[in-house]
Write a protein that holds these residues in place. Structure first.
Motif, PDB file in Angstrom:
ATOM      1  N   PRO A  48       0.855  -1.208   0.060  1.00  0.00           N
ATOM      2  CA  PRO A  48       0.003  -0.203  -0.097  1.00  0.00           C
ATOM      3  C   PRO A  48       0.851   1.325   0.186  1.00  0.00           C
ATOM      4  O   PRO A  48       1.891   1.257   0.730  1.00  0.00           O
ATOM      5  N   LEU A  49       0.422   2.191  -0.916  1.00  0.00           N
ATOM      6  CA  LEU A  49       1.176   3.472  -0.785  1.00  0.00           C
ATOM      7  C   LEU A  49       0.953   4.161   0.337  1.00  0.00           C
ATOM      8  O   LEU A  49      -0.317   4.781   0.690  1.00  0.00           O
ATOM      9  N   ALA A  50       1.812   4.392   1.247  1.00  0.00           N
ATOM     10  CA  ALA A  50       1.830   5.210   2.497  1.00  0.00           C
ATOM     11  C   ALA A  50       1.277   6.506   2.313  1.00  0.00           C
ATOM     12  O   ALA A  50       2.056   7.082   1.553  1.00  0.00           O
ATOM     13  N   VAL A  51       0.313   6.935   2.926  1.00  0.00           N
ATOM     14  CA  VAL A  51       0.003   8.503   2.891  1.00  0.00           C
ATOM     15  C   VAL A  51       0.814   9.157   3.865  1.00  0.00           C
ATOM     16  O   VAL A  51       0.807   8.893   5.018  1.00  0.00           O
ATOM     17  N   PRO A  52       1.802   9.989   3.443  1.00  0.00           N
ATOM     18  CA  PRO A  52       2.518  10.738   4.328  1.00  0.00           C
ATOM     19  C   PRO A  52       1.699  11.587   5.433  1.00  0.00           C
ATOM     20  O   PRO A  52       0.644  12.098   5.099  1.00  0.00           O
ATOM     21  N   GLN A  53       2.045  11.445   6.716  1.00  0.00           N
ATOM     22  CA  GLN A  53       1.333  12.217   7.743  1.00  0.00           C
ATOM     23  C   GLN A  53       2.273  13.571   8.217  1.00  0.00           C
ATOM     24  O   GLN A  53       3.548  13.488   8.290  1.00  0.00           O
ATOM     25  N   THR A  54       1.385  14.602   8.473  1.00  0.00           N
ATOM     26  CA  THR A  54       2.018  15.824   8.462  1.00  0.00           C
ATOM     27  C   THR A  54       2.436  15.817  10.151  1.00  0.00           C
ATOM     28  O   THR A  54       1.823  15.417  10.918  1.00  0.00           O
ATOM     29  N   THR A  55       3.661  16.419  10.024  1.00  0.00           N
ATOM     30  CA  THR A  55       4.387  16.600  11.647  1.00  0.00           C
ATOM     31  C   THR A  55       3.845  17.816  12.305  1.00  0.00           C
ATOM     32  O   THR A  55       3.481  19.146  11.475  1.00  0.00           O
ATOM     33  N   ILE A  56       3.197  17.823  13.475  1.00  0.00           N
ATOM     34  CA  ILE A  56       2.556  18.843  14.129  1.00  0.00           C
ATOM     35  C   ILE A  56       3.572  19.407  15.077  1.00  0.00           C
ATOM     36  O   ILE A  56       4.165  18.632  16.068  1.00  0.00           O
ATOM     37  N   PHE A  57       3.696  20.662  15.312  1.00  0.00           N
ATOM     38  CA  PHE A  57       4.611  21.188  16.493  1.00  0.00           C
ATOM     39  C   PHE A  57       3.605  22.144  17.392  1.00  0.00           C
ATOM     40  O   PHE A  57       2.794  22.556  17.054  1.00  0.00           O
ATOM     41  N   LEU A 296       7.394  14.604   7.297  1.00  0.00           N
ATOM     42  CA  LEU A 296       6.156  13.416   6.979  1.00  0.00           C
ATOM     43  C   LEU A 296       6.060  12.455   8.054  1.00  0.00           C
ATOM     44  O   LEU A 296       5.155  11.709   7.517  1.00  0.00           O
ATOM     45  N   GLY A 297       6.914  12.383   8.990  1.00  0.00           N
ATOM     46  CA  GLY A 297       6.545  11.320   9.800  1.00  0.00           C
ATOM     47  C   GLY A 297       5.625  10.964  10.683  1.00  0.00           C
ATOM     48  O   GLY A 297       5.326  10.297  11.483  1.00  0.00           O
ATOM     49  N   GLY A 298       4.670  12.160  10.668  1.00  0.00           N
ATOM     50  CA  GLY A 298       3.531  12.183  11.518  1.00  0.00           C
ATOM     51  C   GLY A 298       3.787  12.264  12.811  1.00  0.00           C
ATOM     52  O   GLY A 298       3.119  11.904  13.908  1.00  0.00           O
ATOM     53  N   LEU A 299       4.973  12.909  13.251  1.00  0.00           N
ATOM     54  CA  LEU A 299       5.660  13.387  14.570  1.00  0.00           C
ATOM     55  C   LEU A 299       4.391  14.519  15.265  1.00  0.00           C
ATOM     56  O   LEU A 299       4.189  15.183  14.840  1.00  0.00           O
ATOM     57  N   ARG A 300       4.778  14.352  16.675  1.00  0.00           N
ATOM     58  CA  ARG A 300       4.185  15.327  17.398  1.00  0.00           C
ATOM     59  C   ARG A 300       5.188  15.935  18.091  1.00  0.00           C
ATOM     60  O   ARG A 300       5.866  15.115  19.189  1.00  0.00           O
ATOM     61  N   ILE A 301       5.832  17.196  17.848  1.00  0.00           N
ATOM     62  CA  ILE A 301       6.848  17.787  18.609  1.00  0.00           C
ATOM     63  C   ILE A 301       6.338  18.717  19.560  1.00  0.00           C
ATOM     64  O   ILE A 301       5.688  19.793  19.120  1.00  0.00           O
ATOM     65  N   TYR A 302       6.793  18.534  20.658  1.00  0.00           N
ATOM     66  CA  TYR A 302       6.308  19.348  22.032  1.00  0.00           C
ATOM     67  C   TYR A 302       7.548  20.294  22.233  1.00  0.00           C
ATOM     68  O   TYR A 302       8.572  19.928  22.576  1.00  0.00           O
ATOM     69  N   THR A 303       7.347  21.619  21.980  1.00  0.00           N
ATOM     70  CA  THR A 303       8.420  22.418  21.732  1.00  0.00           C
ATOM     71  C   THR A 303       8.402  23.247  23.404  1.00  0.00           C
ATOM     72  O   THR A 303       7.460  23.083  23.974  1.00  0.00           O
ATOM     73  N   VAL A 498       7.035  12.464  19.798  1.00  0.00           N
ATOM     74  CA  VAL A 498       6.091  11.249  19.855  1.00  0.00           C
ATOM     75  C   VAL A 498       5.917  11.135  18.253  1.00  0.00           C
ATOM     76  O   VAL A 498       5.757  11.642  17.494  1.00  0.00           O
ATOM     77  N   ASN A 499       6.038   9.716  17.992  1.00  0.00           N
ATOM     78  CA  ASN A 499       6.082   9.245  16.605  1.00  0.00           C
ATOM     79  C   ASN A 499       4.399   8.935  16.269  1.00  0.00           C
ATOM     80  O   ASN A 499       3.751   9.035  17.261  1.00  0.00           O
ATOM     81  N   HIS A 500       4.420   8.586  15.092  1.00  0.00           N
ATOM     82  CA  HIS A 500       2.843   8.398  14.452  1.00  0.00           C
ATOM     83  C   HIS A 500       2.148   7.280  15.110  1.00  0.00           C
ATOM     84  O   HIS A 500       0.662   7.218  15.124  1.00  0.00           O
ATOM     85  N   LYS A 501       2.884   6.486  16.027  1.00  0.00           N
ATOM     86  CA  LYS A 501       2.129   5.401  16.753  1.00  0.00           C
ATOM     87  C   LYS A 501       1.890   5.836  18.170  1.00  0.00           C
ATOM     88  O   LYS A 501       1.424   4.953  18.829  1.00  0.00           O
ATOM     89  N   GLY A 502       2.355   7.022  18.505  1.00  0.00           N
ATOM     90  CA  GLY A 502       1.899   7.639  19.813  1.00  0.00           C
ATOM     91  C   GLY A 502       2.930   7.156  20.691  1.00  0.00           C
ATOM     92  O   GLY A 502       2.742   7.296  22.101  1.00  0.00           O
ATOM     93  N   GLU A 503       4.218   6.576  20.351  1.00  0.00           N
ATOM     94  CA  GLU A 503       5.273   6.558  21.183  1.00  0.00           C
ATOM     95  C   GLU A 503       6.248   7.401  21.583  1.00  0.00           C
ATOM     96  O   GLU A 503       6.572   8.110  20.311  1.00  0.00           O
ATOM     97  N   VAL A 504       6.785   7.647  22.488  1.00  0.00           N
ATOM     98  CA  VAL A 504       7.929   8.625  22.765  1.00  0.00           C
ATOM     99  C   VAL A 504       9.108   8.311  22.406  1.00  0.00           C
ATOM    100  O   VAL A 504       9.720   7.478  22.990  1.00  0.00           O
ATOM    101  N   ILE A 505       9.554   8.781  21.505  1.00  0.00           N
ATOM    102  CA  ILE A 505      10.782   8.423  20.765  1.00  0.00           C
ATOM    103  C   ILE A 505      12.008   9.397  21.202  1.00  0.00           C
ATOM    104  O   ILE A 505      13.132   8.987  21.129  1.00  0.00           O
TER     105      ILE A 505
END
Length: 692
Positions: A48-57, A296-303, A498-505
Motif C-alpha cells: 500500500p502506498l503510505a500516505v505521508p502524515q503531517t508533523t505537528i509542532f 512527513l513522519g506524523g510526529l508530534r513535536i512538543y516544543t 512522539v511518533n505516529h504510533k503514539g510512542e515517545v521516541i
C-alpha cells in the motif's frame, strides 16, 4: 611416472565433480531463493502506498504552532509519467540508477562496488540504493539506520518489483521523492523552483532538480547556488556518460542562466519562524531525525515555546525599532534552571532574511564579556571592594612589541581609585583591562570556555572588552549558568517527540553539572545588579540608569557596545534574556537612539514577560555573607554613610575596616556595628534584596 599422472587425473576429476555438485546445489538454492522472493512478493501483493502524515509542532501551552500544523508548507501532486519531462526522467535515472530498466530491484555490481569502497575508506562513502529501493524507503516512515529497517526495505523492494512494472515504479518515485523546501514530487518541485509544470522543464532545469534529492538542504539552489551548480554539472556529465546528451549540450545547459521562482508562499512560517528553524535543527542534530521523517513522519513535536513571551518579544521589537531603519535584531529568552527556550527572534523579517542571528551569527559582545572576567578575578582573590585606579594608560603586550590603549566611554575617567562593584556598574574599561592583564590573558579564555563559549577567542588585552566574536546563544547560556548558581545550562527547544504510533521516541533530559563555584557565581550575579543601582554612580552614571526607573524587580545584567554591536543581557532567577542590535554587514551604529534599542527592548520584554510571575529572589548559597559597604571606597559602612549599599562577599573576604570618610567633623569612628538592622533605610533597591 604414468602411475603418478593417472593419480593426479583421478584427483582432478574428483575435484571437478565436487565443484560441479556444489555448484548445482548452490544454483538450485539460488533458484529456490529467487523463486521464494517472487512467491513472497506475489503472495503479499502490491505494498500500500503510505500516505505521508503531517508533523505537528506544539507550543509550551499545548496549543499547536498553527502554520506548521495546517499545511506544513507542503505541495503535493501526482503526475503520470507521460506528463513529466523526458529530460527529468533521463537525468534522474542517470544520476540515481543508470541500470534501472535492467535489474530486478537490486544492482548487485553496484552493491559490491559500494562495499569495497566503504571498506577501503573505513567509512560509508558510497551508496548503492536503486530507484526501487529508494521508492521502497519512501513508503516507510521510519528512516532509522537499523538492520531491521534495511531488511524490511529489501522486502518492500521485492514486492514493488514483482507487482509493478518499471514505469509504475519510476512514476511513484518521481512523485514522492523530496526536493527540499516542503516540495514532494517533481511537479511540486518544478512549481516551487521554476514556477512551471514538470512536463515543461528544460534540460538545465531537469539536471538541477535531479541533483537535489541526494541532500535537499545541501544542494538546494536557494540555500547554496554554487553547490547546486556543482551538483548540476555532475548530473549533466552522468547523462553524457550514458550517451543521452553530447558534451556540447552539457556545456550549453550548464552555462544557461536559470530563472528561479522567488515568489513563494511561506505564510506557514509566521509563528516564531526562527524558533521553528531552531527546533528543526535540534531534531536533526539532537534527536537524529532526517528531513523526510521530520516533515512527513506524523510526529508530534512538543516544543518549549511560550507563545505569550514570543508575542511580547516581537511586539516590543516592532514598537521600539524605527521601521525605516535597516538595523537588525536578535533576542533569546530562556529559563536559567531548565534551559527551556521560551522566546527567540532571529531577525526583523523572516521572509526577507531567514538567517538566524541567535544561532548562526557571531558578533563582538563588548562589555557583556566583563562578568566572565570578574568571575575569574573573584576566583583569584579579588572581591567586590577591590580597588584600582581608573585613568588613561597604555598596556604593553606581546613581550613589549605592541601596546594597547583602551578608552572609557566618552573618555570619562575617575582619575582615582574605584571598586570592582563600581567598575562593573559603570563599565570601566581601564579597570577591566588591568584585571585582565593581572590575571594573565589566557585566564579569561579559559573561564569563557568553562561558561560554554564555543567561538575562537584571541588572548589579547582587548578581549577584556569583548573584541572576539561570539554567538548570542552561547552568551545567554553563559549568563544562565551564572543565574543558576554555576550549574550548567543547555538551551532546550524540544520537550519530547512522539511518533505516529503514539510512542515517545525522545524526551529532553536535564543533566546538572556544577561548573562554577556557587558562592562566586552568586557574588558575580550580585555585582551585575549594580548596573541599575544609582548608588554606584561616580565619575559617570551606571550603565542601566536610563532604564532603571522602568524596572519593578531586582535584575542582574550587563550591557555592551562596540562600533558595530549593541547588547543587553540580564536575568532574574526565572528568566534570562539577551538582546543584540546591529547591522548585518558590519556597518557602524552611528545613531544614538539605535544604541539604546537593546536596553529598551530588554527592559520592556522582561517586565512584561514576568508581569504575572511571582517575585522570586536569588538564595545566597553557603559561604556567602552580606555586608553594607560604602560604594565609594568598599569599606564597611557606618550610620553616617548615607549611600551605604548591601553587598555580598565570599565568607572570609568581606572588608573588616569601617569607613571614616563620612563621619561628622572628620572624626573617626571604630566601634563595631551590632547588625544590619541598625543601618538606615536603604530605599527600594535594598528592600528588593529581601528576595535574595
Amino acid at each position: 611416472m604414468e602411475l603418478i599422472t593417472q593419480e593426479n587425473l583421478d584427483k582432478t576429476r574428483r575435484w571437478l565433480r565436487a565443484i560441479l555438485v556444489i555448484g548445482m546445489i548452490l544454483l538450485i538454492l539460488f533458484i529456490i531463493f529467487i523463486a521464494g522472493l517472487i512467491t513472497y512478493g506475489k503472495a503479499k501483493g502490491p505494498p500500500p502506498l503510505a500516505v505521508p502524515q503531517t508533523t505537528i509542532f506544539y507550543a509550551q501551552d499545548g496549543k499547536t504552532i498553527i502554520g506548521e500544523s495546517i499545511h506544513n508548507g507542503e505541495n503535493r501532486y501526482w503526475m503520470p509519467l507521460s506528463e513529466i519531462s523526458q529530460e527529468v526522467i533521463e537525468a534522474t535515472i542517470s544520476i540515481e540508477d543508470r541500470k534501472f530498466y535492467n535489474h530486478y530491484g537490486f544492482d548487485v555490481k553496484r552493491i559490491v562496488g559500494a562495499i569495497i569502497a566503504d571498506i577501503k575508506a573505513m567509512a560509508k562513502v558510497q551508496g548503492a540504493s536503486t530507484i526501487s529501493q529508494q521508492y521502497a524507503r519512501n513508503l516507510f516512515l521510519e528512516h532509522d539506520k537499523t538492520w531491521k529497517r534495511k531488511f524490511d526495505e529489501a522486502l518492500y523492494t521485492v514486492r514493488l518489483e514483482t507487482n509493478y512494472n518499471k514505469d509504475e515504479i519510476l512514476e511513484g518515485y518521481l512523485n514522492t521523492i523530496y526536493y527540499g523546501h516542503g516540495a514532494y514530487g517533481i511537479e511540486a518541485a518544478a512549481n516551487y523552483y521554476f514556477n512551471k509544470h514538470a512536463k515543461d522543464l528544460t534540460l538545465e532545469e531537469a539536471a538541477m532538480l535531479a541533483g537535489i534529492p541526494k541532500a535537499p538542504s545541501y544542494y538546494s539552489p536557494f540555500n547554496d547556488e554554487q553547490k547546486a551548480k556543482t551538483r548540476q554539472k555532475i548530473v549533466l556529465q552522468s547523462m553524457e556518460n550514458n550517451n543521452l546528451i553530447t558534451e556540447a549540450e552539457v556545456n550549453k545547459a550548464f552555462e544557461t542562466p536559470l530563472q528561479f521562482n522567488t515568489d513563494h508562499d511561506i505564510t506557514h512560517k509566521q509563528i516564531a519562524p526562527y524558533f521553528q528553524d531552531a527546533v528543526k535543527l535540534a531534531l536533526k542534530d539532537v534527536v537524529k531525525l532526517d528531513e523526510r521523517t521530520i516533515e512527513l513522519g506524523g510526529l508530534r513535536i512538543y516544543t518549549t515555546l511560550d507563545p505569550t513571551a514570543q508575542e511580547i518579544a516581537e511586539t516590543n521589537i516592532a514598537n521600539i525599532i524605527n521601521p525605516k531603519s535597516e538595523i537588525q535584531v536578535a533576542l533569546m529568552s530562556m529559563e536559567p534552571k531548565t534551559g527551556k527556550v521560551r522566546a527567540l527572534v532571529g531577525g526583523r523579517d523572516y521572509i526577507k532574511s531567514p538567517f538566524n542571528r541567535v544561532t548562526q551569527a557571531e558578533r563582538m559582545p563588548g562589555s557583556t564579556f566583563k562578568p566572565f572576567l570578574f568571575y575569574a578575578a573573584l576566583e583569584n582573590g579579588f572581591t567586590p571592594s577591590t580597588k584600582m585606579r581608573s585613568e588613561p594608560m597604555n598596556f604593553p603586550y606581546d613581550e613589549g612589541r605592541a601596546v594597547y590603549r583602551p578608552d572609557n566611554y566618552n573618555n570619562y575617567y575617575a582619575n582615582d581609585f574605584i571598586t570592582m562593584a563600581q567598575a562593573l556598574a559603570l563599565s570601566d574599561n581601564i579597570y577591566a583591562v588591568k584585571t585582565h592583564m593581572f590575571l594573565g590573558v589566557n585566564k579569561l579564555v579559559e573561564t569563557a570556555k568553562q561558561l560554554g563559549i564555543t567561538s575562537d577567542l584571541t588572548a589579547v588585552p582587548s578581549l577584556a572588552l569583548g573584541t572576539s566574536s561570539v554567538k548570542m546563544m552561547d552568551m545567554v547560556k553563559a549568563y544562565g549558568m551564572i543565574a543558576n548558581g554555576g550549574i550548567s545550562v543547555t538551551p532546550i527547544f524540544i520537550e519530547k517527540v512522539v511518533n505516529h504510533k503514539g510512542e515517545v521516541i525522545y524526551r529532553s533530559k536535564r543533566e546538572k553539572e556544577q561548573v562554577l563555584d556557587p558562592a562566586l557565581a552568586f557574588v558575580t550575579a550580585h555585582l551585575m545588579t549594580g548596573m541599575f543601582d544609582k548608588k554606584l554612580n561616580s565619575y559617570t552614571s551606571v550603565t542601566g540608569q536610563s532604564i532603571a526607573n522602568g524596572l519593578t524587580r531586582l535584575y542582574a545584567g550587563k550591557s555592551g557596545t562596540t562600533k558595530t554591536d549593541s547588547w543587553m543581557i540580564g536575568f532574574t532567577p526565572q528568566l534570562v534574556t539577551g538582546v543584540w542590535i546591529g547591522y548585518d554587514r558590519d556597518e557602524t551604529i552611528d545613531i544614538v537612539a539605535e544604541r539604546a534599542y537593546a536596553k529598551r527592548i530588554w527592559a520592556k520584554y522582561m517586565e512584561e514577560a514576568l508581569q504575572d510571575k511571582p517575585f522570586v529572589g536569588f538564595k545566597p548559597p553557603k559561604g556567602v555573607v552580606p555586608a553594607y559597604v560604602d560604594p565609594a571606597n568598599g569599606l564597611l559602612a557606618t550610620s553616617d554613610c548615607k549611600n551605604a549599599r548591601l553587598t555580598y562577599f565570599v565568607e572570609g573576604t568581606e572588608p573588616t575596616e569601617y569607613c571614616s570618610v563620612h563621619l561628622p567633623n572628620g572624626e573617626e569612628k571604630h566601634e563595631e556595628k551590632e547588625g544590619l538592622e541598625e543601618q538606615p533605610d536603604k530605599g527600594w533597591f535594598e528592600r528588593i534584596f529581601k528576595w535574595w
